[in-house]
Every structure is written in C-alpha cells, then in structure tokens.
Write a protein that holds these residues in place. Sequence first.
Motif, short mmCIF file in Angstrom:
data_model
loop_
_atom_site.label_atom_id
_atom_site.label_comp_id
_atom_site.label_asym_id
_atom_site.label_seq_id
_atom_site.Cartn_x
_atom_site.Cartn_y
_atom_site.Cartn_z
N GLY A 69 8.45 -3.66 11.08
CA GLY A 69 7.54 -4.79 11.15
C GLY A 69 7.80 -5.71 12.32
N MET B 20 2.13 -4.86 14.49
CA MET B 20 1.49 -5.33 13.26
C MET B 20 0.06 -5.82 13.54
SD MET B 20 3.46 -4.77 10.71
CE MET B 20 3.73 -3.22 11.62
N ARG C 249 -4.69 -8.67 10.97
CA ARG C 249 -5.06 -8.81 9.55
C ARG C 249 -4.71 -7.51 8.84
NH1 ARG C 249 -9.81 -8.71 12.31
NH2 ARG C 249 -9.98 -10.98 12.10
N ARG C 250 -4.44 -7.61 7.58
CA ARG C 250 -4.02 -6.42 6.82
C ARG C 250 -5.24 -5.56 6.45
NH1 ARG C 250 0.22 -6.45 1.77
NH2 ARG C 250 0.05 -4.25 1.22
N ALA D 234 -2.19 -0.54 -2.50
CA ALA D 234 -2.13 -1.75 -1.68
C ALA D 234 -0.85 -2.54 -1.93
CB ALA D 234 -3.36 -2.62 -1.95
N GLN E 60 2.36 -0.78 -0.10
CA GLN E 60 2.37 -0.50 1.34
C GLN E 60 3.50 -1.24 2.06
OE1 GLN E 60 -1.50 -1.38 2.94
NE2 GLN E 60 -2.54 0.00 1.52
N PHE F 170 5.34 -1.78 6.25
CA PHE F 170 4.91 -2.21 7.58
C PHE F 170 4.17 -1.12 8.36
CE2 PHE F 170 8.73 -5.01 6.94
CZ PHE F 170 8.01 -6.19 6.82
N ASP G 205 2.49 1.42 7.33
CA ASP G 205 1.17 1.68 6.77
C ASP G 205 0.12 0.73 7.34
OD1 ASP G 205 1.36 3.91 5.25
OD2 ASP G 205 1.65 2.90 3.36
N ARG G 206 0.50 -0.52 7.50
CA ARG G 206 -0.46 -1.50 8.01
C ARG G 206 -0.88 -1.14 9.44
NH1 ARG G 206 2.87 -6.87 5.90
NH2 ARG G 206 3.16 -6.09 3.76
N HIS G 207 0.08 -0.72 10.23
CA HIS G 207 -0.24 -0.29 11.59
C HIS G 207 -1.11 0.97 11.56
CE1 HIS G 207 0.44 0.62 15.87
NE2 HIS G 207 0.50 1.88 15.46
N GLY H 85 -4.70 0.50 10.28
CA GLY H 85 -5.50 -0.29 11.21
C GLY H 85 -5.81 0.47 12.49
N TYR I 85 -8.33 -5.10 14.30
CA TYR I 85 -6.96 -5.32 13.85
C TYR I 85 -5.96 -5.59 14.97
CZ TYR I 85 -9.00 -3.28 9.67
OH TYR I 85 -9.81 -3.03 8.58
#
Length: 342
Positions: free
Chosen positions: A30, A34, A37-38, A60, A63, A65, A67-69, A72, A237
């Motif tokens: 993270g 990043m 927004r998620r 959700a 999840q 760090f 996964d968010r990348h 997005g 994102y």
Amino acid sequence: MRGLDDFLAECDHGPRINELTGFFASTAAGESGMPIRRPVVDPRLLPSNRLLRKLVDLHAARQGFFDRHYHGSIPYRLEEECRMAYAVLKYARHRSEPLSLYSLGTAEGTMARTLSELSEGQIRSLSCSPNAENYKCFMAYGEPPAAEFFIGPFHRLTKDVLASDARLAKFATGFDVILEDTTFQMYSPNRARQVEFVVQHLKEGGIFVFVEKFRAVDDNDYIRREHQKDFGFKARYFPQNEIEKKKASVLATMFNNEVTLEAMSHAVGAHFKHCVMTWNSGNFCSLAASNSRSNLDRYLSHMEAPAIPHEYVYESSLSQPCERFGRRANALRVETQTHGPA
C-alpha cells in the motif's frame, strides 16, 4: 516434466521476481499504486440475489492493497471476479465432498479466502504469491478457516512441497479447480511449459481457469483497446502521470511475455479436450478448460451473464451463448475441441 531444471531456471530469471519485485512489493504494502478511490462492484451489472450479494460484500471486506490497484486497472475485473467466484461457489455446493481450489499468483488471495469462508469449508483453498506483503494482507482479518497461503512463486510450489508441509499436505492429491490470474505473463511467454508445470496439480476432470492479457493479431487493435482501458476506465482511479509511469515501468516488460490467443490455444490444447472463453475485456480474456465435458458444462451453467458493458467486449463474433447450454451458459465463446488427448 521435460527439462524441468531449465524451466525452473527460466522462471527464476523472470521479471516478476527480479526487475518488477519493487513494484509488486510496494503496491502490495500500500506504499504506492493506490487508486484515488476504492473500486467497488457496479450493482447494475450483476443480478440481485442474496447469495451473490453476500459474496460481493464479503469480498469487499477482505480486499487488501494490491486488489485495489488491480481492480482499478482492468475494466470490470472486479465484477468478473465476483461472477466467477459465484460460479465456483454454486459448483461446489453440488458436490458430495469439499472442493479444492488453487489460486496461483493472485496477490492476497481475496477470492479464494472469500470462497472458503462463505462456503464454511466446502471449498478448501490455497493461494500463493512471492510477496510476504500479500500474506500480511491475507492474514489481516485473522486466520481464515479452510484457506491456506504459500509465500513463494508458483514454480516453487511442487508436489514435494505440498506433501512435506503439514498445512498443505491436504492438497497433495491435487485440486478440483485451478485459477491462473495474470501470473504467467509476469515470467515468460513460455505458456507450453507453464501450463505443463501447473497442470500436474489438477485432478482428473478438474477445471483450469486462465485470466490473461493477450496480444492482438493487429497491433493497432491492441493499442486502441489499451487507450480505451487507460482513458475510459483507469482514469477514474489513477492520475494520468501514474498511468504513464506504470506503462513505462511495468506494462512494457509484461508485453514481452504476452502471447496471442492462438498460441494459448495450442498450449492449453496439449492437455485439455475442451476449452471455453468465458470473458473478454479489451485485451484481457478468461478461458476455462477441462477434460471433463460434464464438469465444464456444470461450471458454465452456474455463470451469470458477463458483468461488463458491451463496448469493452471485442470477441463479438463469439459473443452468443452456447446453444446446448441455453441462455444460462453466458460464455463468450462456443466450446471448441482442442488438440488434447482424445
């Protein structure tokens, strides 16, 4: 496996665990990459039913760090991951014994962990990643029931390792479902050897799912789809300077290890009689392969319609559901006999 030592050496020199190590480590921690927004599932694209909503909510909540990348970065990959997980969950519920799932290279293993939790042990999963940062995210919500994690690259998870590790020994007999999620393309374009190596872990009649970014026949088509991804989706994102930075530092290297769908077909067809394309998003596609037509049929029958706007789907000539499955098949490609054993 022929030339195993050469293959292992090839993987050891792959960019995933060499020049790209810093990118994956910092993103998994993270510290970089990043989104502003998620990413969240667009509820308009998935059917509304209690079990699927429960899966989406737990996914959700689990999840990490990376996964968010990841979600997005690839248009509607999050919705597809939930759609695929739902199909696996339904597939497992019709079995008399627990289903074993191997998710290789899938960062913090969110989907696998979610399935193990939600199924209350009916799905026993194993995830793997070379990054300890991903394992930290995997364990952030406590030790999950029926879900395990191997810290290491996929090519170092051998049958001997499974058999000798007390936590992993239950998987030594193989897996019912294996998911390769944009992993091979981070090591080399040698899909023939990569598939050959991992297929040793698949049980007879098991299902192998591949999610990869493919080279287009026409380079201009590839570039246009990349522009659509970058400006039509990723820009929601990530700032443009970060998109360009990743393109130069990561995607250029990854491109050298991508293959065409035709090359992938030959690699998969050497081991499987049946292969179906189940999803397409720009240059990304998902394939499901098995030597058991009935098992593959059953898995496909549990898939809801692809949760993606039509403008991102380019396999238009293959976009009709398979007739023999009726309207519920929702695969993007009719099943084709490959070059595997009869």
